[in-house]
Write a protein that holds these residues in place. Structure first.
Motif, PDB file in Angstrom:
ATOM      1  N   ALA A   1       0.672  -1.016   0.208  1.00 53.96           N
ATOM      2  CA  ALA A   1      -0.330  -0.034   0.184  1.00 53.96           C
ATOM      3  C   ALA A   1       0.336   0.856   0.037  1.00 53.96           C
ATOM      4  N   GLY A   2       0.488   1.725  -1.180  1.00 57.87           N
ATOM      5  CA  GLY A   2       1.647   3.562  -1.152  1.00 57.87           C
ATOM      6  C   GLY A   2       2.709   3.169  -1.379  1.00 57.87           C
ATOM      7  N   ARG A   3       3.039   2.406  -1.918  1.00 62.95           N
ATOM      8  CA  ARG A   3       5.092   1.723  -2.119  1.00 62.95           C
ATOM      9  C   ARG A   3       4.969   1.701  -4.042  1.00 62.95           C
ATOM     10  N   GLY A   4       5.941   1.975  -3.942  1.00 63.18           N
ATOM     11  CA  GLY A   4       6.825   1.517  -5.165  1.00 63.18           C
ATOM     12  C   GLY A   4       6.548  -0.142  -5.861  1.00 63.18           C
ATOM     13  N   LEU A   5       6.649  -0.579  -6.814  1.00 62.70           N
ATOM     14  CA  LEU A   5       6.636  -1.940  -7.596  1.00 62.70           C
ATOM     15  C   LEU A   5       7.734  -2.896  -6.795  1.00 62.70           C
ATOM     16  N   GLN A   6       8.308  -3.877  -6.778  1.00 64.04           N
ATOM     17  CA  GLN A   6       9.366  -4.513  -6.358  1.00 64.04           C
ATOM     18  C   GLN A   6       8.637  -5.792  -6.944  1.00 64.04           C
ATOM     19  N   LEU A   7      10.200  -6.596  -7.962  1.00 61.32           N
ATOM     20  CA  LEU A   7       9.984  -7.320  -8.790  1.00 61.32           C
ATOM     21  C   LEU A   7      10.037  -9.057  -8.044  1.00 61.32           C
ATOM     22  N   LEU A   8       9.305  -9.703  -8.244  1.00 58.91           N
ATOM     23  CA  LEU A   8       9.528 -11.063  -7.200  1.00 58.91           C
ATOM     24  C   LEU A   8      10.124 -12.011  -8.486  1.00 58.91           C
ATOM     25  N   PHE A   9       9.829 -12.495  -9.654  1.00 57.22           N
ATOM     26  CA  PHE A   9      10.003 -13.218 -10.712  1.00 57.22           C
ATOM     27  C   PHE A   9       9.921 -12.561 -12.011  1.00 57.22           C
ATOM     28  N   TYR A  10      11.050 -12.891 -12.857  1.00 52.81           N
ATOM     29  CA  TYR A  10      10.833 -12.830 -13.842  1.00 52.81           C
ATOM     30  C   TYR A  10      10.922 -14.021 -14.771  1.00 52.81           C
ATOM     31  N   SER A  11      10.973 -14.065 -16.164  1.00 54.88           N
ATOM     32  CA  SER A  11      10.849 -15.593 -16.823  1.00 54.88           C
ATOM     33  C   SER A  11      10.991 -15.411 -18.478  1.00 54.88           C
ATOM     34  N   VAL A  12      12.272 -15.378 -19.163  1.00 50.98           N
ATOM     35  CA  VAL A  12      12.539 -15.363 -20.603  1.00 50.98           C
ATOM     36  C   VAL A  12      12.109 -16.334 -21.670  1.00 50.98           C
ATOM     37  N   GLY A  13      11.502 -17.413 -20.526  1.00 50.56           N
ATOM     38  CA  GLY A  13      11.005 -18.661 -21.494  1.00 50.56           C
ATOM     39  C   GLY A  13      10.566 -19.524 -20.735  1.00 50.56           C
ATOM     40  N   ILE A  14       9.383 -20.638 -21.798  1.00 53.50           N
ATOM     41  CA  ILE A  14       8.453 -21.682 -21.181  1.00 53.50           C
ATOM     42  C   ILE A  14       9.855 -22.626 -19.257  1.00 53.50           C
ATOM     43  N   GLY A  15       9.769 -22.929 -18.619  1.00 52.07           N
ATOM     44  CA  GLY A  15      10.381 -23.192 -17.402  1.00 52.07           C
ATOM     45  C   GLY A  15      11.096 -22.325 -16.852  1.00 52.07           C
ATOM     46  N   GLN A  16      11.097 -21.328 -17.847  1.00 50.09           N
ATOM     47  CA  GLN A  16      12.402 -20.476 -17.165  1.00 50.09           C
ATOM     48  C   GLN A  16      12.021 -19.747 -15.810  1.00 50.09           C
ATOM     49  N   ILE A  17      12.521 -19.068 -14.896  1.00 57.36           N
ATOM     50  CA  ILE A  17      12.417 -18.850 -13.932  1.00 57.36           C
ATOM     51  C   ILE A  17      12.894 -17.733 -13.289  1.00 57.36           C
ATOM     52  N   SER A  18      13.636 -16.988 -12.876  1.00 49.20           N
ATOM     53  CA  SER A  18      14.170 -15.885 -11.731  1.00 49.20           C
ATOM     54  C   SER A  18      14.102 -15.456 -11.045  1.00 49.20           C
ATOM     55  N   SER A  19      14.253 -15.813  -9.742  1.00 58.32           N
ATOM     56  CA  SER A  19      13.701 -14.654  -8.373  1.00 58.32           C
ATOM     57  C   SER A  19      14.592 -13.675  -8.518  1.00 58.32           C
ATOM     58  N   GLU A  20      13.622 -12.227  -7.986  1.00 55.60           N
ATOM     59  CA  GLU A  20      14.503 -11.376  -7.316  1.00 55.60           C
ATOM     60  C   GLU A  20      14.540 -11.227  -6.077  1.00 55.60           C
ATOM     61  N   VAL A  21      13.960 -12.014  -4.964  1.00 60.42           N
ATOM     62  CA  VAL A  21      13.857 -11.582  -3.513  1.00 60.42           C
ATOM     63  C   VAL A  21      13.629 -12.944  -3.071  1.00 60.42           C
ATOM     64  N   PRO A  22      14.243 -13.389  -1.905  1.00 59.66           N
ATOM     65  CA  PRO A  22      14.367 -15.102  -1.490  1.00 59.66           C
ATOM     66  C   PRO A  22      12.915 -14.405  -0.399  1.00 59.66           C
ATOM     67  N   GLN A  23      12.015 -15.296  -0.476  1.00 62.60           N
ATOM     68  CA  GLN A  23      10.846 -15.976   0.432  1.00 62.60           C
ATOM     69  C   GLN A  23       9.738 -16.763  -0.053  1.00 62.60           C
ATOM     70  N   ASN A  24       8.624 -16.493   0.555  1.00 59.68           N
ATOM     71  CA  ASN A  24       7.328 -17.342   0.328  1.00 59.68           C
ATOM     72  C   ASN A  24       7.296 -18.186  -0.760  1.00 59.68           C
ATOM     73  N   LEU A  25       7.644 -17.058  -1.620  1.00 55.61           N
ATOM     74  CA  LEU A  25       6.598 -17.786  -3.120  1.00 55.61           C
ATOM     75  C   LEU A  25       7.456 -18.644  -4.223  1.00 55.61           C
ATOM     76  N   SER A  26       6.863 -18.831  -5.045  1.00 56.73           N
ATOM     77  CA  SER A  26       7.720 -19.619  -6.222  1.00 56.73           C
ATOM     78  C   SER A  26       6.963 -18.955  -7.447  1.00 56.73           C
ATOM     79  N   ALA A  27       7.487 -19.433  -8.299  1.00 55.87           N
ATOM     80  CA  ALA A  27       6.339 -18.924  -9.774  1.00 55.87           C
ATOM     81  C   ALA A  27       7.447 -20.306 -10.019  1.00 55.87           C
TER      82      ALA A  27
END
Lengths: 117, 113
Positions: free
Chosen positions: A40-66
């Motif tokens: 709330a009231g904050r900027g956007l924090q990048l969590l994960f990104y993907s450049v292709g099928i099955g390719q996932i990169s994590s930006e922030v260690p956390q309780n989530l996965s993609a």
């Protein structure tokens, strides 16, 4: 034209329950895909990104996965939600290099409001 | 560390009162600066891309400008429907297949009728 969908729009979940948020993109192939969280009231924090099928990169260690099981499908998951996982989750797509010129940006979906109680 | 800072955090204007929002960045050699509009409870909506110092883009009552260290979003004679949070983002230099961008925290603009 390209469109991006997210569901559900709103979700209320108890602490310790699992999570699955889905994002799909139409009208483009091989997009870069992104998951962001916005407090709330904050900027956007990048969590994960993907450049292709099955390719996932994590930006922030956390309780989530993609995961990215299909070219235009991006899923955000958790096995056990924490109170701190509450927030506004946004999926975005962008054209992949080298097709993307420097002027290309990211385009956002409508978002999912998650409240963990 | 690359940073994007937006000011002010919040701005309240009377309808028709023109003003400017600021976005300053520490990224050198950026490969694009982007402005978005975000309405409450919705995803950001893309407005403009700026790349070169001196470049300007316009859309209705909004005009975005870029210098070597900052960008301004000028709003002329705003209307209540211009009320929203305006986000600035930059793409750092260097090749990245992920094409990541860095966001500022935004400026909440409120226009009173």
């Amino acid at each position: 034209s390209q469109t991006i969908h997210q569901w559900p729009a709103t979700l209320v979940q108890p602490v310790g329950s699992p999570l699955s948020l889905e994002c799909t993109v139409e009208g483009t192939s091989n997009p870069n895909l992104y998951w962001y969280r916005q407090a709330a009231g904050r900027g956007l924090q990048l969590l994960f990104y993907s450049v292709g099928i099955g390719q996932i990169s994590s930006e922030v260690p956390q309780n989530l996965s993609a995961s990215r099981p299909q070219d235009r499908q991006f899923i955000l998951s958790s096995k056990k939600l924490l109170l701190s996982d509450s927030g506004f989750y946004l999926c975005a797509w962008g054209p992949p290099p080298p097709l993307a010129g420097v002027r290309e940006t990211q385009y956002f979906g409508p978002g999912t409001r998650l409240l963990v109680l | 560390e690359d940073q994007v800072t937006q000011s002010p955090e919040a701005l309240r204007l009377q309808e028709g009162e023109s003003s400017s929002l600021n976005c300053s960045y520490t990224v050198s050699g950026l490969r694009g600066l982007f402005w978005y509009r975000q309405d409450p409870g919705k995803g950001p909506e893309f407005l403009f891309t700026l790349y070169s110092a001196g470049e300007e883009k316009e859309k209705e009552r909004l005009k975005a400008t870029l210098t070597k260290k900052e960008s301004f979003l000028h709003i002329t004679a705003p209307k209540p429907e211009d009320s929203a949070t305006y986000l600035c983002a930059v793409r750092p230099p260097g090749y990245s297949s992920a094409s990541k961008i860095i966001f500022g925290s935004g400026t909440r603009l409120s226009i009173r009728p």
